[in-house]
Structure formats: C-alpha cells, structure tokens
Design a protein around this motif. Structure first.
Motif, mmCIF file in Angstrom:
data_model
loop_
_atom_site.group_PDB
_atom_site.id
_atom_site.type_symbol
_atom_site.label_atom_id
_atom_site.label_comp_id
_atom_site.label_asym_id
_atom_site.label_seq_id
_atom_site.Cartn_x
_atom_site.Cartn_y
_atom_site.Cartn_z
ATOM 1 N N THR A 38 -2.143 -27.857 -8.374
ATOM 2 C CA THR A 38 -2.357 -28.477 -7.069
ATOM 3 C C THR A 38 -2.824 -29.926 -7.191
ATOM 4 O OG1 THR A 38 -2.977 -26.278 -6.256
ATOM 5 C CG2 THR A 38 -3.469 -28.154 -4.838
ATOM 6 N N ALA A 50 -6.423 -29.482 0.458
ATOM 7 C CA ALA A 50 -5.855 -28.801 -0.703
ATOM 8 C C ALA A 50 -6.670 -27.552 -0.984
ATOM 9 C CB ALA A 50 -5.862 -29.724 -1.920
ATOM 10 N N THR A 61 -1.658 -23.284 -5.523
ATOM 11 C CA THR A 61 -1.053 -22.770 -6.753
ATOM 12 C C THR A 61 -1.421 -21.306 -6.918
ATOM 13 O OG1 THR A 61 -1.222 -24.948 -7.804
ATOM 14 C CG2 THR A 61 -0.909 -23.052 -9.258
ATOM 15 N N LEU A 77 3.695 -23.724 -7.685
ATOM 16 C CA LEU A 77 3.135 -24.558 -6.631
ATOM 17 C C LEU A 77 3.852 -24.223 -5.324
ATOM 18 C CD1 LEU A 77 1.177 -27.012 -6.114
ATOM 19 C CD2 LEU A 77 3.204 -28.458 -6.302
#
Length: 401
Positions: free
Chosen positions: A155, A252, A275, A361
């Motif tokens: 990530t 994120a 991820t 991902l």
C-alpha cells in the motif's frame, strides 16, 4: 516400614512416569486457536478463524499419527498477560502441541516467547508486526499471511509511486501500530516521499475526532491508518464526517481486510486502497474454499481466516511427514514442504519461519461496480513475494546469522 513406604512411592512414581510415555503414534495432536473473540478484532479473525481451522482438520482427514486431531480455543481479549497464562495452561496441563491465529502483535510476541521456552510451535496469522520473524524470531515460531513490512511495500509503495508522496499516520498505540507506521514510513521515504507526522490513539477507540483533525491539518496527501479492525472502520466513518476525502486527502487502510470493508459497506469504503494476501474471488481455488466457508458461516473469508486454514493444514502435513509431533522434527518439515492450498500456491517457508507468497493490491469498488454480494475489490497489482518479504538473512532474525 519406612523402606516399604518409600518403595511403594517409588513404584507409584514409576507407574505414573511410564503411563505418560504413551507412544506419540497413538496420541494424535491438539491445536489451540487463540485470538480476540469479543473485542475490536472479533470480526477480523474471531470465531470465523476457528471455523477455518475446523475446515482444515476435516480436509486433512481428522486424524494423524493414529489419533484424532483436536482443537481448543480461547479469547485472549487482546491482553498479553492473559494470552500467556492461557498458553502456559494449554502447554503444561492440556497437552496442546501448537498454537495459531494469535491476533494482536503484543499477544503474539508474548506467546511466541513462551512457546520457545516450552519448545512448542506457534504459527502467527492475525498479528502483523514484522518482528515476529525479525529480531524476535525463535526456533519454533512461524508467521503466515502478511506482516507490517509487506503491507508497507504494497500500500505505501504503490500510493507513493502514484503521487501520494506526503503522509501522516493515525497509529494504534501498541507494538503493531508502531511497527506498521515504521515499516510503511520507511517504504514511503525510500520512494522519495515524506512523513509529515503521526498521532497515536488507544486500542479500541470510539472517538477519533481530535486525531483526525490533526491529520487533516497536516495537509498530507495520504493519511495512513496504522490500525486494524473496529479502530479502522471507526476512523474511516468519522473521516467521512469531517470531509477528509472530499477535501482531497486520501485514506490508506494499511491493515484492512474484507471483514472491515463488509462492515463499512461500499458507500463508506469505496476508493480505499489496501493490501491483502487472499481474496475469495481471485481464482478457482479461492472461490471453492470461500464457497464452502460461506455455507458454514454466511460470510466470505478474509486473509486471516484463510491464513488460519492454511497454517493448520500445513502443520498437520508437517506432522504427518515427520512421523512424530516432536517440535524439532515438525519445524524441519514445515520449512521443507511447499505451501500449496487455497490460501497460497507455491508458498515457501524461510529459515526464520516466514511464509513468503505473493500479496495483492486492491481498491475497494464503487457500489455501482459491484456485481454480486461480497464483490468488493478491484485488483490493481500483484505484490511479488520477493518484494514483499526480505530474505531470511536480511530480516534481522538472529537465527539466520
């Protein structure tokens, strides 16, 4: 008279000693599933990991070394001292041979240290810190599924390369959060990005407002959520209330799984980049496993639950190959045998106990792009095993020096 009493005691002691020396071939094995079943990580792993372990035992055939495979389970409540007490009782009193799942890094590190003292195998699945097969590695410790370094590579590396070159971290205030922040920050900086700051929050927080305001004020392009479970979902929901994503910053999810995305719903989770080492709809093997899991649980598995299946199955295969449950012999087989199942194809276990395999991902789909229930991810890239995990000799594990 004294002599007679001593002789009787000695004979009783001899009988007790010999009665415990039942050949391993007639004993089977006992596996412990130790994780959070009632707290912040209950959906992340919880009772669903136990169900995955049951599937592994059934798929293996239910027996090994001429005896049954037994499962025991307990809730460690994210408390390292409680987890260590449970593990000690399991090893000393209940004859548990291996402990797995071990959500929460502080718990995993405590149980791994105890397991090494007892010369018992532990296979960490749910905890993330890369220290497990790094500086805290042991001869009997293994790490399945993912770790903080691999998540940072996936990530952190991808977002930095695509323009997200300034970061601010919202970090869970314990070993896992520190490790995830550090490993991701190192990757960001190695790609030319900058870390503008970080703020730490207690485990199982309900109010992220002050932390999110600091992240928003940083003007960082990416706010890295170095937390997991309900902490992540609460942070994402409250970030929406503050208009953080609408204002141009990107969230994120550094440790986000299918379970948390499901809990959030696509309206709240859409656009998140994450991820994972497993996705139920990636290939025929993952779909077949996931569909069987769904019939038992009414939900699709995430990488923790699929990883627990793999760890349990791999341990049983190693016991069978070794012809004994002696830990040293089983460790040797775990490191020799390939890991090839619904979770990992062509996986290999390194000398430091780290299972290496590809990660993926993903971006969470918009509601309009989801075509069926649990259709949540769009794959952006494969994170190759060689990039995600260091070689054993470079991991910091003293066993490989």
């Amino acid at each position: 008279m004294k002599f007679g009493l001593l002789s009787t005691a000695a004979l009783c002691g001899l009988f007790l000693a010999t009665s415990t020396l039942t050949p391993a071939a007639a004993q089977g094995v006992k596996i412990g599933i130790l994780n959070d079943q009632s707290g912040v990580y209950a959906d992340y792993g919880g009772k669903w990991s136990l169900e995955a372990a049951r599937m592994a035992v059934e798929d293996f055939g239910g027996e090994v070394l001429g005896g049954k495979v037994e499962l025991v389970t307990a809730d460690h409540q994210n408390k390292p001292d409680l987890a260590a007490a449970i593990a000690r009782r399991w090893y000393d009193v209940e004859n548990v041979d291996m402990i797995t799942e071990l959500t929460t890094s502080s718990v995993a590190l405590a149980v791994q240290e105890l397991s090494a003292q007892a010369k018992k195998i532990d296979i960490v699945v749910g905890a993330a810190t890369s220290r497990i097969t790094g500086d805290a590695c042991t001869p009997y410790g293994f790490h399945w599924s993912f770790d903080t370094r691999a998540l940072g590579v996936g990530t952190g590396g991808a977002l930095t390369e695509t323009g997200g070159d300034t970061w601010f971290f919202l970090t869970a205030d314990y070993a896992f959060g520190y490790s995830l922040e550090k490993d991701t920050g190192d990757i960001v900086k190695s790609k030319g990005g900058k870390v503008l700051g970080a703020v730490r929050h207690p485990l199982n927080s309900s109010d992220f407002s002050s932390f999110l305001l600091q992240a928003q004020a940083s003007k960082a392009k990416v706010i890295g959520l170095a937390n997991a479970g309900l902490d992540t979902t609460n942070a994402v929901k409250q970030a929406a209330e503050f208009g953080i994503v609408a204002g141009g910053q990107k969230l994120a999810g550094l440790l986000l799984t299918l379970a948390e995305v499901h809990g959030l719903g696509l309206n709240a989770a859409q656009g998140l980049v994450l991820t994972e080492s497993f996705y139920w709809d990636r290939d025929d093997k993952s779909r077949e496993f996931a569909e069987r899991f769904f019939k038992r649980t009414q939900r699709m598995p995430n990488m923790i639950q699929a990883g627990t299946y793999s760890a349990t199955l791999s341990y049983l295969k190693a016991v069978k190959a070794a012809g004994t449950k002696d830990s040293d012999a089983v460790v040797k087989k775990l490191k020799e045998l390939p890991v090839d199942d619904a979770f990992a194809q062509g996986g290999k276990v390194q000398a430091n106990g780290r299972l290496v395999k590809d990660l993926y991902l993903f971006e969470v789909k918009k509601p309009a792009d989801s075509k069926k229930p649990w259709d949540y991810y769009k794959q952006l890239a494969v994170v190759p095993a060689a990039s995600a995990f260091p070689l054993a000799k470079d991991s910091g594990c003293p066993l490989t020096k």
